[in-house]
Design a protein around this motif. Structure first.
Motif, PDB file in Angstrom:
ATOM      1  N   SER A 110       2.535   7.037  -8.621  1.00 18.41           N
ATOM      2  CA  SER A 110       2.440   7.671  -9.948  1.00 18.41           C
ATOM      3  C   SER A 110       1.854   6.738 -11.010  1.00 18.41           C
ATOM      4  O   SER A 110       1.665   7.150 -12.156  1.00 18.41           O
ATOM      5  N   LEU A 111       1.575   5.475 -10.641  1.00 21.76           N
ATOM      6  CA  LEU A 111       1.111   4.504 -11.641  1.00 21.76           C
ATOM      7  C   LEU A 111      -0.412   4.407 -11.705  1.00 21.76           C
ATOM      8  O   LEU A 111      -1.114   4.763 -10.752  1.00 21.76           O
ATOM      9  N   VAL A 112      -0.913   3.911 -12.826  1.00 23.17           N
ATOM     10  CA  VAL A 112      -2.345   3.658 -12.989  1.00 23.17           C
ATOM     11  C   VAL A 112      -2.723   2.509 -12.050  1.00 23.17           C
ATOM     12  O   VAL A 112      -2.082   1.447 -12.078  1.00 23.17           O
ATOM     13  N   GLY A 113      -3.729   2.711 -11.223  1.00 26.71           N
ATOM     14  CA  GLY A 113      -4.167   1.666 -10.301  1.00 26.71           C
ATOM     15  C   GLY A 113      -5.188   0.741 -10.937  1.00 26.71           C
ATOM     16  O   GLY A 113      -5.449   0.793 -12.160  1.00 26.71           O
ATOM     17  N   ALA A 114      -5.771  -0.148 -10.125  1.00 25.31           N
ATOM     18  CA  ALA A 114      -6.844  -1.050 -10.571  1.00 25.31           C
ATOM     19  C   ALA A 114      -7.841  -1.098  -9.416  1.00 25.31           C
ATOM     20  O   ALA A 114      -7.802  -1.993  -8.577  1.00 25.31           O
ATOM     21  N   HIS A 115      -8.671  -0.065  -9.325  1.00 26.28           N
ATOM     22  CA  HIS A 115      -9.578   0.032  -8.166  1.00 26.28           C
ATOM     23  C   HIS A 115     -10.955   0.585  -8.509  1.00 26.28           C
ATOM     24  O   HIS A 115     -11.900   0.370  -7.758  1.00 26.28           O
ATOM     25  N   ALA A 116     -11.079   1.306  -9.625  1.00 22.17           N
ATOM     26  CA  ALA A 116     -12.384   1.877  -9.989  1.00 22.17           C
ATOM     27  C   ALA A 116     -12.505   1.838 -11.510  1.00 22.17           C
ATOM     28  O   ALA A 116     -11.932   2.686 -12.209  1.00 22.17           O
ATOM     29  N   LEU A 117     -13.205   0.834 -11.998  1.00 19.85           N
ATOM     30  CA  LEU A 117     -13.303   0.574 -13.439  1.00 19.85           C
ATOM     31  C   LEU A 117     -13.685   1.842 -14.221  1.00 19.85           C
ATOM     32  O   LEU A 117     -14.657   2.510 -13.887  1.00 19.85           O
ATOM     33  N   LEU A 177     -18.893   5.876  -8.425  1.00 23.27           N
ATOM     34  CA  LEU A 177     -18.353   5.670  -9.779  1.00 23.27           C
ATOM     35  C   LEU A 177     -18.807   4.370 -10.417  1.00 23.27           C
ATOM     36  O   LEU A 177     -18.975   4.298 -11.628  1.00 23.27           O
ATOM     37  N   ASN A 178     -18.945   3.308  -9.621  1.00 24.00           N
ATOM     38  CA  ASN A 178     -19.265   1.988 -10.163  1.00 24.00           C
ATOM     39  C   ASN A 178     -20.428   1.371  -9.385  1.00 24.00           C
ATOM     40  O   ASN A 178     -20.790   1.857  -8.314  1.00 24.00           O
ATOM     41  N   ASP A 179     -20.964   0.283  -9.916  1.00 25.22           N
ATOM     42  CA  ASP A 179     -22.089  -0.403  -9.297  1.00 25.22           C
ATOM     43  C   ASP A 179     -21.577  -1.300  -8.156  1.00 25.22           C
ATOM     44  O   ASP A 179     -21.286  -2.473  -8.354  1.00 25.22           O
ATOM     45  N   THR A 180     -21.428  -0.707  -6.975  1.00 25.08           N
ATOM     46  CA  THR A 180     -20.888  -1.417  -5.820  1.00 25.08           C
ATOM     47  C   THR A 180     -21.366  -0.706  -4.556  1.00 25.08           C
ATOM     48  O   THR A 180     -21.757   0.470  -4.637  1.00 25.08           O
ATOM     49  N   ASP A 181     -21.348  -1.382  -3.412  1.00 23.85           N
ATOM     50  CA  ASP A 181     -21.680  -0.662  -2.167  1.00 23.85           C
ATOM     51  C   ASP A 181     -20.414  -0.184  -1.446  1.00 23.85           C
ATOM     52  O   ASP A 181     -20.472   0.422  -0.391  1.00 23.85           O
ATOM     53  N   CYS A 182     -19.242  -0.462  -2.010  1.00 16.91           N
ATOM     54  CA  CYS A 182     -17.950   0.012  -1.486  1.00 16.91           C
ATOM     55  C   CYS A 182     -17.969   1.542  -1.369  1.00 16.91           C
ATOM     56  O   CYS A 182     -18.455   2.186  -2.292  1.00 16.91           O
ATOM     57  N   PRO A 183     -17.521   2.158  -0.314  1.00 17.85           N
ATOM     58  CA  PRO A 183     -16.739   1.655   0.825  1.00 17.85           C
ATOM     59  C   PRO A 183     -17.583   1.267   2.047  1.00 17.85           C
ATOM     60  O   PRO A 183     -17.060   1.319   3.164  1.00 17.85           O
TER      61      PRO A 183
END
Ligand SMILES: [Zn+2]
Length: 211
Positions: free
Chosen positions: A106-113, A168-174
């Motif tokens: 239920s918490l805010v994560g830190a994974h996608a700026l 969503l962000n400038d990354t090659d993830c996943p």
């Protein structure tokens, strides 16, 4: 048909048969069960509740070598090196398919700026530019995403509901070898959820009510 329309339709049908109480008990019984999730007792330095959940973001750990990691190891890395509240992902899926709890759901994560207040982060252990996710990881990911779509009432086929971090962000993830599977994962979720909806309401494939 979405869940709300489905329930309205089923309730109307049940009323017509004179069994208005039948549907809710079936609805509970046939819900998709939560897949097993292993929990560590991780300590976080901050706890902010997430105001809404609109989509699921898929990640890989993406270390230089394709290796397995535990949620506990990622937690130490994110807290110790990155100085975040703790592990940024809500779920980590190990190479053997075990799902581990990261940040409390239920918490805010830190994974996608820029998208953390409205999304759940799911990470698969490995580097999927170098290797492919294991079959067990993909199976667990399908189970977990279907269950999360049920819990948050999300339509897995709707654009933007199950996305890769790179959307969503400038990354090659996943990684290219996981990103290319997302279409099949959305379809798998839809099939799983529509199966359970049929179970709940007693509809067969033609949409007729069973006697
Ligand atoms: Zn990512």
């Amino acid at each position: 048909m979405n869940r709300r329309e489905f329930l309205k339709y089923s309730f109307a049908a049940a009323l017509g048969l004179g069994f208005p109480m039948l549907l809710p008990s079936h609805a509970q019984a046939a819900r998709l069960e939560k897949p097993p999730v292993h929990r560590y007792f991780l300590q976080f330095t901050d706890h902010e509740e997430r105001p809404s959940t609109d989509f699921l973001v898929i990640h890989h750990t993406g270390f230089p070598s394709d290796k397995d990691s535990t949620a506990e190891e990622i937690h130490s890395f994110h807290q110790g090196t990155m100085k975040w509240a703790g592990i940024g992902y809500h779920y980590l899926i190990r190479k053997d398919g075990m799902i581990e709890q990261g940040r409390w759901p239920s918490l805010v994560g830190a994974h996608a700026l820029g998208h953390n207040k409205t999304s759940v982060g799911i990470c698969l252990a490995g580097n999927f530019n170098l290797a492919k996710p294991t079959r067990a990881q993909v199976a667990s990911l399908c189970q977990l995403t279907a269950w999360l779509c049920q819990e948050y009432e999300l339509d897995p086929m709707k654009r933007g509901v199950i996305v890769g971090h790179r959307d969503l962000n400038d990354t090659d993830c996943p990684g290219k070898n996981l990103y290319s599977l997302l279409k099949g994962i959305r379809q798998s979720c839809r099939e799983t959820l529509s199966f359970h909806m049929q179970e709940r309401g007693g509809f067969d494939h033609s949409g007729e009510l069973h006697s």
